[in-house]
Write a protein that holds these residues in place. Structure first.
Motif, PDB file in Angstrom:
ATOM      1  N   GLU A  16     -14.890   7.005 -34.386  1.00 15.66           N
ATOM      2  CA  GLU A  16     -14.841   8.397 -34.810  1.00 15.66           C
ATOM      3  C   GLU A  16     -16.236   8.814 -35.245  1.00 15.66           C
ATOM      4  O   GLU A  16     -16.873   8.117 -36.039  1.00 15.66           O
ATOM      5  CB  GLU A  16     -13.849   8.597 -35.957  1.00 15.66           C
ATOM      6  CG  GLU A  16     -12.397   8.443 -35.538  1.00 15.66           C
ATOM      7  CD  GLU A  16     -11.430   8.793 -36.663  1.00 15.66           C
ATOM      8  OE1 GLU A  16     -11.902   9.003 -37.814  1.00 15.66           O
ATOM      9  OE2 GLU A  16     -10.214   8.847 -36.403  1.00 15.66           O
ATOM     10  N   ILE A  17     -16.710   9.927 -34.701  1.00 12.92           N
ATOM     11  CA  ILE A  17     -18.042  10.442 -35.061  1.00 12.92           C
ATOM     12  C   ILE A  17     -17.889  11.890 -35.484  1.00 12.92           C
ATOM     13  O   ILE A  17     -17.337  12.705 -34.731  1.00 12.92           O
ATOM     14  CB  ILE A  17     -19.036  10.357 -33.886  1.00 12.92           C
ATOM     15  CG1 ILE A  17     -19.025   8.957 -33.253  1.00 12.92           C
ATOM     16  CG2 ILE A  17     -20.443  10.703 -34.356  1.00 12.92           C
ATOM     17  CD1 ILE A  17     -19.931   8.835 -32.038  1.00 12.92           C
ATOM     18  N   LYS A  18     -18.355  12.204 -36.663  1.00 12.95           N
ATOM     19  CA  LYS A  18     -18.347  13.598 -37.106  1.00 12.95           C
ATOM     20  C   LYS A  18     -19.757  14.020 -37.484  1.00 12.95           C
ATOM     21  O   LYS A  18     -20.545  13.224 -38.011  1.00 12.95           O
ATOM     22  CB  LYS A  18     -17.390  13.808 -38.283  1.00 12.95           C
ATOM     23  CG  LYS A  18     -17.685  13.018 -39.535  1.00 12.95           C
ATOM     24  CD  LYS A  18     -16.635  13.321 -40.600  1.00 12.95           C
ATOM     25  CE  LYS A  18     -16.887  12.525 -41.877  1.00 12.95           C
ATOM     26  NZ  LYS A  18     -15.871  12.802 -42.914  1.00 12.95           N
ATOM     27  N   SER A  19     -20.059  15.274 -37.196  1.00 12.37           N
ATOM     28  CA  SER A  19     -21.413  15.800 -37.382  1.00 12.37           C
ATOM     29  C   SER A  19     -21.338  17.156 -38.069  1.00 12.37           C
ATOM     30  O   SER A  19     -20.506  17.992 -37.707  1.00 12.37           O
ATOM     31  CB  SER A  19     -22.101  15.927 -36.022  1.00 12.37           C
ATOM     32  OG  SER A  19     -23.321  16.634 -36.121  1.00 12.37           O
ATOM     33  N   VAL A  20     -22.204  17.358 -39.073  1.00 12.90           N
ATOM     34  CA  VAL A  20     -22.317  18.648 -39.750  1.00 12.90           C
ATOM     35  C   VAL A  20     -23.793  19.030 -39.806  1.00 12.90           C
ATOM     36  O   VAL A  20     -24.673  18.223 -39.508  1.00 12.90           O
ATOM     37  CB  VAL A  20     -21.714  18.612 -41.175  1.00 12.90           C
ATOM     38  CG1 VAL A  20     -20.217  18.350 -41.127  1.00 12.90           C
ATOM     39  CG2 VAL A  20     -22.405  17.538 -42.014  1.00 12.90           C
ATOM     40  N   ASN A  21     -24.058  20.283 -40.184  1.00 15.35           N
ATOM     41  CA  ASN A  21     -25.444  20.756 -40.159  1.00 15.35           C
ATOM     42  C   ASN A  21     -26.290  20.091 -41.248  1.00 15.35           C
ATOM     43  O   ASN A  21     -25.810  19.777 -42.335  1.00 15.35           O
ATOM     44  CB  ASN A  21     -25.492  22.285 -40.290  1.00 15.35           C
ATOM     45  CG  ASN A  21     -24.896  22.780 -41.584  1.00 15.35           C
ATOM     46  OD1 ASN A  21     -23.879  22.275 -42.039  1.00 15.35           O
ATOM     47  ND2 ASN A  21     -25.504  23.774 -42.184  1.00 15.35           N
ATOM     48  N   HIS A  22     -27.550  19.891 -40.924  1.00 15.14           N
ATOM     49  CA  HIS A  22     -28.500  19.255 -41.837  1.00 15.14           C
ATOM     50  C   HIS A  22     -29.905  19.579 -41.345  1.00 15.14           C
ATOM     51  O   HIS A  22     -30.113  19.828 -40.155  1.00 15.14           O
ATOM     52  CB  HIS A  22     -28.280  17.742 -41.859  1.00 15.14           C
ATOM     53  CG  HIS A  22     -28.918  17.061 -43.037  1.00 15.14           C
ATOM     54  ND1 HIS A  22     -30.194  16.547 -42.996  1.00 15.14           N
ATOM     55  CD2 HIS A  22     -28.457  16.808 -44.284  1.00 15.14           C
ATOM     56  CE1 HIS A  22     -30.488  16.002 -44.172  1.00 15.14           C
ATOM     57  NE2 HIS A  22     -29.445  16.158 -44.975  1.00 15.14           N
TER      58      HIS A  22
END
Length: 286
Positions: free
Chosen positions: A22-28
């Motif tokens: 599982e890979i989750k990505s948010v802004n940074h």
């Protein structure tokens, strides 16, 4: 153009069991990678970091791996060498300390190493887990691209709305100057005073200079064009778009500060609303 917000989940089945990434990505602002891996599989991290850096430019990204071994590998078996050694030690202790308490079978099984580790082909498993993670990364990138396309459409809608607001403003200033001159003449007439045409012309010229927003409108058009060009580029564009949003906002503020005509004031407010909406979307763009 990609969004930084996305999620991917990939399951891969092998002879030895099941792997779930599982890979989750948010802004940074930068690329920040985090890994949650089962004990004993930390060696995957370095290879995955390199792969992620080649495919991702920005975002806070978390990788999580869940392993489910096949039933035949989960069946417990004894480590004869460790167990025999432990029995010898227990026997020696009881000879020296006859009063020592006896260990039951459960306590013996809890001893480190008595239960043999399943025989795994680690090299093959590492290759399988890396390939499965690559599938999850590709799925994540596809999701980021889909979200990026949606953000692009939203931004283009706002740009179109801005252009519609700006287009009629060019004719507002001459009309406002003419209206100002008419009001001055009417006021002078009410006062029954002589009109000093030279002084009147100076007042009208000063007001025209004060109302002149041609430069601001030109810069707004230019920045809108630059945003459109950036949207067509390949690769990370989030930081450039963020800068252009600041420039658009600055010109809209200047336009509002110079507006003495209601039409200019209303247009400046509407422009700032549209720019803020775009700025919020830009925060998610890689």
């Amino acid at each position: 153009m990609k969004s930084m917000t996305a999620f991917a989940r990939t399951q891969c089945s092998y002879d030895w069991g099941l792997a779930t990434w599982e890979i989750k990505s948010v802004n940074h602002r930068y690329l920040e990678l985090h890994f949650r891996l089962p004990e004993g599989w930390r060696e995957l991290e370095m290879a995955l970091r390199e792969r992620a850096k080649h495919q991702l430019a920005r975002g806070k990204v978390e990788f999580a791996l869940t392993l489910t071994l096949d039933a035949h590998l989960q069946r417990p078996s004894l480590n004869d060498d460790v167990l025999n050694g432990l029995i010898e030690v227990i026997r020696d202790v009881r000879l020296r300390l006859p009063a020592a308490s006896h260990l039951n079978a459960v306590e013996i099984l809890k001893w480190p190493g008595v239960i043999a580790e399943p025989q795994l082909n680690r090299e093959q498993m590492l290759a399988d887990l890396t390939a499965c993670a690559e599938q999850a990364l590709q799925q994540l990138n596809a999701a980021r691209e889909r979200e990026g396309a949606a953000l692009k459409a939203l931004i283009e809608q706002r740009l179109n709305a801005m252009e519609k607001l700006i287009e009629p403003l060019t004719d507002v200033v001459p009309e406002a100057v003419k209206s100002y001159e008419t009001r001055l003449r009417e006021r002078i007439a009410q006062l029954q005073a002589d009109v000093d045409e030279q002084r009147l012309a100076q007042e009208v010229a000063l007001m025209a200079q004060k109302l002149d927003v041609a430069e601001e409108l030109d810069r707004l058009r230019t920045n809108i064009k630059l945003v459109r060009e950036a949207l067509q580029e390949e690769g990370p564009i989030g930081r450039r778009l963020d800068f252009l949003m600041q420039e658009l906002n600055r010109e809209a503020n200047t336009l509002g500060s110079k507006a003495s005509d209601m039409r200019l004031t209303e247009a400046a407010v509407e422009l700032k609303v549209l720019i803020e909406q775009m700025r919020e979307q830009v925060q998610n763009i890689e």
